[in-house]
Design an enzyme around this catalytic site. Structure first.
Site, PDB file in Angstrom:
ATOM      1  CE  LYS A 106       4.871   4.526   0.297  1.00 58.43           C
ATOM      2  NZ  LYS A 106       6.015   2.950  -0.147  1.00 58.43           N
ATOM      3  N   PRO A 119       0.847  -1.176  -0.062  1.00 61.58           N
ATOM      4  CG  PRO A 119      -0.905  -1.698   2.083  1.00 61.58           C
ATOM      5  CD  PRO A 119       1.058  -2.033   0.711  1.00 61.58           C
ATOM      6  CD  GLU A 120       3.439   3.029  -4.091  1.00 58.21           C
ATOM      7  OE1 GLU A 120       3.641   3.952  -4.694  1.00 58.21           O
ATOM      8  OE2 GLU A 120       3.381   2.161  -4.652  1.00 58.21           O
ATOM      9  CG  ASN A 128       8.576  -0.798  -7.092  1.00 59.84           C
ATOM     10  OD1 ASN A 128       9.175  -0.267  -7.410  1.00 59.84           O
ATOM     11  ND2 ASN A 128       8.415  -1.903  -7.570  1.00 59.84           N
TER      12      ASN A 128
END
Length: 403
Positions: A54, A2-3, A176
């Site tokens: 985050k 998760p971002e 990513n």
């Protein structure tokens, strides 16, 4: 993993689902979790959530009449690889619900759970935002931009831009898949030096004659990298659902359709210095890892052989060595010597150069089977030697027994 958008969507989920709920009792932790116990118990409290980069902060706020009287408590969550929040019936807890908050009204009773299959996520009691993280790319875009441009002398910006974008000290919320999408839209090589990419933005100033609406329009039509660090995550938020993570196929399919570069067929990928895969198109850039081999993503499709391959099995290429010619009308019998088998007739083998003759070598007019001359001579020698050996064995069998 998760971002920023997923953490923001998680906080929105908690605020929406828990808006009219009253929680009570103690906070319950699973036995297998190594995270700390939450020493909070109240007869009535509410839960609200806030995200920053985050991280997600849950605030447990006792109601005025609640017992025992106490101050609100903050819990700061970091989701690791698979963390999320789920509101479920109190008697049907998910298998990996490691922290649970129970409701008392309205009925039926439910539980807000922090679910984490891999158990990489964590929470901090009476927690605050981690001091080493920069401003949030989603909620603090102006502070984020200022923090980056004022610190371009930092050693972080000596790295390739794809690695710098994962540094949460400057790019809090970028991960990513986001870095791949941002760089792809600007056609920036992922292994270009970060300072080289960002230095030009330091001197970029909007035209003072433009009105505010025109300035906003210009940013949307021609955004730079730091503006995309805000705009691209906002696009994921606007998709709704949970963003990255195939928990629900209908929601994940929308996210997958939104992706332009990350894990998309036809894109190239390389591992950066930390072993993370970066997806890109075109030249990787001057700081690409030495010896690193990029490869392209291809969608696996079921191969359908041509009809000629189905009709003529001999036309199918063999895996072990070149295709062998066979005399018409004769089938190879089990146990019969194979001239092409390795080591069957050692004495009649030619030099190694003969065995490696290409099938495209010229053939003699008498050789109507299409076997190269060198190979045909070898086959003839083997056949002659085999017949001679057979005659010798037969003649021995006819000799009278010794007296």
């Amino acid at each position: 993993m998760p971002e920023g958008p997923e953490l923001h969507l998680a906080s929105c989920y908690v605020n929406t689902m828990c808006k009219d709920l009253v929680f009570a009792g103690r906070v319950e932790k699973s036995e297998v979790s190594k995270n700390p116990e939450v020493p909070f118990e109240s007869s009535a409290y509410r839960i609200t959530a806030t995200s920053r980069g985050k991280e997600v902060r849950l605030t447990l706020s006792p109601l005025p009449e609640a017992q025992p009287p106490q101050a609100p408590m903050d819990l700061v969550f970091r989701f690791g690889m698979s963390g999320s929040f789920q509101l479920v019936p109190a008697d049907a807890l998910p298998k990996h619900a490691h922290l649970r908050f129970y409701t008392i009204s309205p009925l039926p009773n439910r539980a807000l759970c922090f679910v984490d299959i891999r158990r990489f996520g964590n929470w901090e009691v009476d927690g605050t935002w981690q001091p080493g993280r920069g401003p949030c790319v989603l909620m603090e875009s102006e502070k984020f931009r200022e923090n980056v441009l004022q610190n371009l002398t930092d050693k972080t910006f000596d790295k390739p831009i794809c690695e710098a974008l994962l540094d949460q000290k400057f790019f809090n919320g970028i991960g990513n898949y986001l870095r791949a999408e941002i760089l792809y839209r600007l056609k920036i090589p992922p292994f270009e030096k970060a300072r080289t990419v960002l230095e030009a933005l330091k001197h970029r100033k909007p035209n003072p004659e433009l009105t505010l609406s025109k300035k906003v329009k210009a940013k949307l039509e021609n955004p730079d990298l730091l503006e995309l660090c805000h705009l691209v995550p906002m696009e994921v938020v606007q998709l709704g659902g949970k963003g990255y993570g195939p928990d629900r196929e209908d929601e994940f399919s929308a996210f997958r359709g939104w992706l332009r570069c990350y894990s998309v067929s036809g894109m190239s990928c390389l591992q950066d210095r930390h072993g993370r895969t970066i997806w890109f198109q075109g030249d990787p850039g001057p700081l690409a890892p030495k010896g690193g081999k990029s490869y392209k993503k291809h969608v696996k499709k079921k191969s359908i052989p041509d009809i000629t391959d189905l009709e003529d099995p001999m036309s199918m290429p063999k895996k072990n060595g070149p295709m062998r010619a066979r005399k018409p009308g004769k089938k190879s019998q089990k146990g019969s010597p194979d001239p092409e088998a390795k080591g069957n007739v050692k004495s009649t083998r030619g030099p190694k150069t003969q065995r490696r003759l290409k099938s495209s070598a010229p053939t003699s007019p008498q050789n109507d089977l299409g076997v190269p001359d060198g190979k045909q001579q070898l086959v003839t020698q083997v056949q002659t030697a085999g017949r001679a050996r057979k005659r010798k064995v037969n003649s021995k069998a006819r000799l009278p027994p010794p007296s």
